[in-house]
Each structure stands twice: as C-alpha cells, then as structure tokens.
Motif scaffolding. Sequence first.
Motif, PDB file in Angstrom:
ATOM      1  N   ARG A  40      -4.239 -13.302   7.214  1.00 33.49           N
ATOM      2  CA  ARG A  40      -3.189 -14.169   6.681  1.00 33.49           C
ATOM      3  C   ARG A  40      -2.161 -13.405   5.862  1.00 33.49           C
ATOM      4  NH1 ARG A  40      -7.007 -18.842   4.163  1.00 33.49           N
ATOM      5  NH2 ARG A  40      -8.028 -16.971   3.371  1.00 33.49           N
ATOM      6  N   SER A  41      -2.522 -12.208   5.406  1.00 33.55           N
ATOM      7  CA  SER A  41      -1.630 -11.465   4.522  1.00 33.55           C
ATOM      8  C   SER A  41      -0.563 -10.686   5.279  1.00 33.55           C
ATOM      9  CB  SER A  41      -2.444 -10.488   3.664  1.00 33.55           C
ATOM     10  OG  SER A  41      -2.973  -9.446   4.467  1.00 33.55           O
ATOM     11  N   GLY A  42      -0.887 -10.295   6.522  1.00 36.48           N
ATOM     12  CA  GLY A  42       0.046  -9.462   7.267  1.00 36.48           C
ATOM     13  C   GLY A  42      -0.026  -7.996   6.879  1.00 36.48           C
ATOM     14  N   ARG A  43      -0.916  -7.645   5.940  1.00 36.22           N
ATOM     15  CA  ARG A  43      -1.061  -6.247   5.520  1.00 36.22           C
ATOM     16  C   ARG A  43      -2.113  -5.550   6.362  1.00 36.22           C
ATOM     17  NH1 ARG A  43      -0.662  -8.844   0.501  1.00 36.22           N
ATOM     18  NH2 ARG A  43      -2.935  -8.760   0.224  1.00 36.22           N
ATOM     19  N   HIS A  44      -1.869  -4.277   6.661  1.00 36.53           N
ATOM     20  CA  HIS A  44      -2.779  -3.540   7.527  1.00 36.53           C
ATOM     21  C   HIS A  44      -3.997  -3.090   6.738  1.00 36.53           C
ATOM     22  CE1 HIS A  44      -4.147  -1.331  10.945  1.00 36.53           C
ATOM     23  NE2 HIS A  44      -3.002  -1.452  11.584  1.00 36.53           N
ATOM     24  N   PRO A  45      -5.218  -3.393   7.212  1.00 37.57           N
ATOM     25  CA  PRO A  45      -6.424  -3.062   6.444  1.00 37.57           C
ATOM     26  C   PRO A  45      -7.007  -1.692   6.731  1.00 37.57           C
ATOM     27  CG  PRO A  45      -7.034  -4.389   8.323  1.00 37.57           C
ATOM     28  CD  PRO A  45      -5.531  -4.242   8.381  1.00 37.57           C
ATOM     29  N   LEU A  46      -6.540  -0.999   7.779  1.00 35.13           N
ATOM     30  CA  LEU A  46      -7.196   0.227   8.222  1.00 35.13           C
ATOM     31  C   LEU A  46      -6.521   1.466   7.671  1.00 35.13           C
ATOM     32  CD1 LEU A  46      -7.961  -0.659  11.945  1.00 35.13           C
ATOM     33  CD2 LEU A  46      -9.360  -1.044   9.917  1.00 35.13           C
ATOM     34  N   THR A  47      -7.259   2.569   7.749  1.00 39.42           N
ATOM     35  CA  THR A  47      -6.739   3.856   7.317  1.00 39.42           C
ATOM     36  C   THR A  47      -6.705   4.808   8.510  1.00 39.42           C
ATOM     37  OG1 THR A  47      -8.946   4.657   6.717  1.00 39.42           O
ATOM     38  CG2 THR A  47      -7.670   3.549   4.999  1.00 39.42           C
ATOM     39  N   GLY A  48      -6.013   5.915   8.359  1.00 47.96           N
ATOM     40  CA  GLY A  48      -5.997   6.930   9.416  1.00 47.96           C
ATOM     41  C   GLY A  48      -4.761   6.817  10.295  1.00 47.96           C
ATOM     42  N   VAL A  49      -4.506   7.893  11.032  1.00 48.27           N
ATOM     43  CA  VAL A  49      -3.295   7.972  11.829  1.00 48.27           C
ATOM     44  C   VAL A  49      -3.305   6.981  12.992  1.00 48.27           C
ATOM     45  CG1 VAL A  49      -2.856  10.372  11.228  1.00 48.27           C
ATOM     46  CG2 VAL A  49      -4.279   9.856  13.212  1.00 48.27           C
ATOM     47  N   ARG A  50      -4.500   6.551  13.440  1.00 47.62           N
ATOM     48  CA  ARG A  50      -4.578   5.680  14.608  1.00 47.62           C
ATOM     49  C   ARG A  50      -4.239   4.229  14.294  1.00 47.62           C
ATOM     50  NH1 ARG A  50     -10.625   7.163  15.899  1.00 47.62           N
ATOM     51  NH2 ARG A  50     -10.578   6.888  13.647  1.00 47.62           N
ATOM     52  N   ARG A  51      -4.141   3.903  13.004  1.00 46.37           N
ATOM     53  CA  ARG A  51      -3.912   2.512  12.644  1.00 46.37           C
ATOM     54  C   ARG A  51      -2.606   1.985  13.224  1.00 46.37           C
ATOM     55  NH1 ARG A  51      -2.735   1.023   6.660  1.00 46.37           N
ATOM     56  NH2 ARG A  51      -0.512   0.733   6.947  1.00 46.37           N
ATOM     57  N   SER A  52      -1.628   2.872  13.434  1.00 43.15           N
ATOM     58  CA  SER A  52      -0.339   2.431  13.967  1.00 43.15           C
ATOM     59  C   SER A  52      -0.466   1.926  15.402  1.00 43.15           C
ATOM     60  CB  SER A  52       0.679   3.568  13.921  1.00 43.15           C
ATOM     61  OG  SER A  52       0.242   4.657  14.719  1.00 43.15           O
TER      62      SER A  52
END
Length: 279
Positions: A40-52
């Motif tokens: 619901r927040s629209g914020r990305h929860p993951l880390t690392g270069v692959r998150r994109s």
Amino acid sequence: MFDAPTIGIIGGSGWLGRSIAQALLDKAFIPPEALVLSNRSGRHPLTGVRRSQVTLTCDNQALVERCEVIILAVRPEQFAEVEIFAENRLVISLMAGVPLAEVMALTGSRQVIRAMANAAAQIGKSYTPWLAAQAVSDPQKAFAQRLFETFGGADQIFSEGHLNYLTALVGTGPAYPALLARSLLEHALGVGLPAAIARRAVNAVVVDASQLIGPGYSVDELLQTLISYRGVTAAGLEAMIAGGFDKTIKAGLDSAASVASAMGPFVHSADTQEGPMTR
C-alpha cells in the motif's frame, strides 16, 4: 510442468513478505523479472542491484493478472481488503488461522495452499508446515516445497487442525525463546551483572548452546545427561520443573492453539488432500 512461474507477493513490504522475496532472489529461485510485489505504501522493500528488475505495484488485481503463483503475506484482519480474483492460479496463504475454505471463497481459486512460515525466514531458518487443498496438483506441491525451502525447512501436513496447532508452536518464530531470554536477562541484571555481560551470557545460553539439540543429542538425552551430573545445572533444571515450567509452557501452547483454531470457521475434510479435519 510447473517449473518457472511468475510469483506475486501481496504484502511484499511486510516482515515476512519482504524476507521471502529477498530469499527467492538471493537463492536465485526465480529471476527478479519474474517477481511482482504489491504493497500500500508504494515503497520498494528490497535491497540490492536486482531490485530495479522486480515489479512493484499498489494494485493487487494487477499483480494477480501477471502471476501464476500468488503469495498472501498480509495479516488475517487485512484479508478482506485484498479483493482479488485468482481463478486457476496457485494461491499460497501465509495468514494465521484463515482456513482453506475461506481463502478459496475470497480469492476464487481452488488451488490453495495454507502455510505457516515465521519471522526466522529473514535468516533462512523458518520451519514452514503446509497444507494443500484437493485441487492442488503434484507439480504445484513440489514447487511449493522448493519455494519454502529457500527460507528454511518445510513439511506437508494433512490436517487443518494440525496446521492450527503448528501455528501456535512454530508460527510464533522467536517469540518463545525471546520470552525465556527476557526472564534470564532480568534475573542476571537483578543480581547486579553489567548489562552488556548479561546480554552476551543470555545470548550464549538461548541462541548458541541450544544448537547442541539435534546434531548429537535428542532433547531427552541432553536433559538426562545434564541432570545426571547432579551439579549446578541439575539444581536449576529441577527447580524450574518443580516450579511448574512444563505446565506453564503447555498452557501457553494450548491458549495460542485455541486462538489459531478460532480465527476461522471449521473446514470440512473434503477441502483437503486427505485425512479428516481436527479442531
């Protein structure tokens, strides 16, 4: 076959959803472009270069349309707000106490697995028992087992009642050891130990020394061996047992299991793979 589906996690920014998503990527279980997260927040929860390369959405139904496997990692009281139609998709529910029948009714899927992961998924140590509805295929079951093993161990079980009990036993994650650690810490501080020393000592007992259980000793063997020395450890164990330690632990499990069983309606045995349901 059911080898490389796209996976969507609803509740992907919560503690459990985020941990599972990270494990799927870290273990290369799926490529990042095959992972969709909604929150619901629209914020990305993951880390690392692959998150994109991971798709993020606020639209749960849009996630469903893109994925073959849907993981529901939301709190049980939030389930009614999810509002998805997931017919012909494998739905994996991680919601405590929500029966298979209710998940099927509110998602439109007959291919539903109930699983009880816990917060130890964050460190790859969750134990995840799971229960499959009758329509779940063997390839889907095998896939689910592999998925759960990316963040710990897992076993298929065949009773909704047993899953509710296991929710009380293992779904709590670190809660019971944390309670024990707090009691030990409070006692150590009470006798005047410096806080840093007390915390390291308690961690050594609850986290480090407990790893002896399993590899070389069963629980009973370890306790009997320690009690047989008739020394300091025996005195501590016998006083705890005499003080009602076992009774307190079992009462806590009974209470937690009762809550887990009462969270949703009873499910008829026809909705599970085999075996009668228990309450």
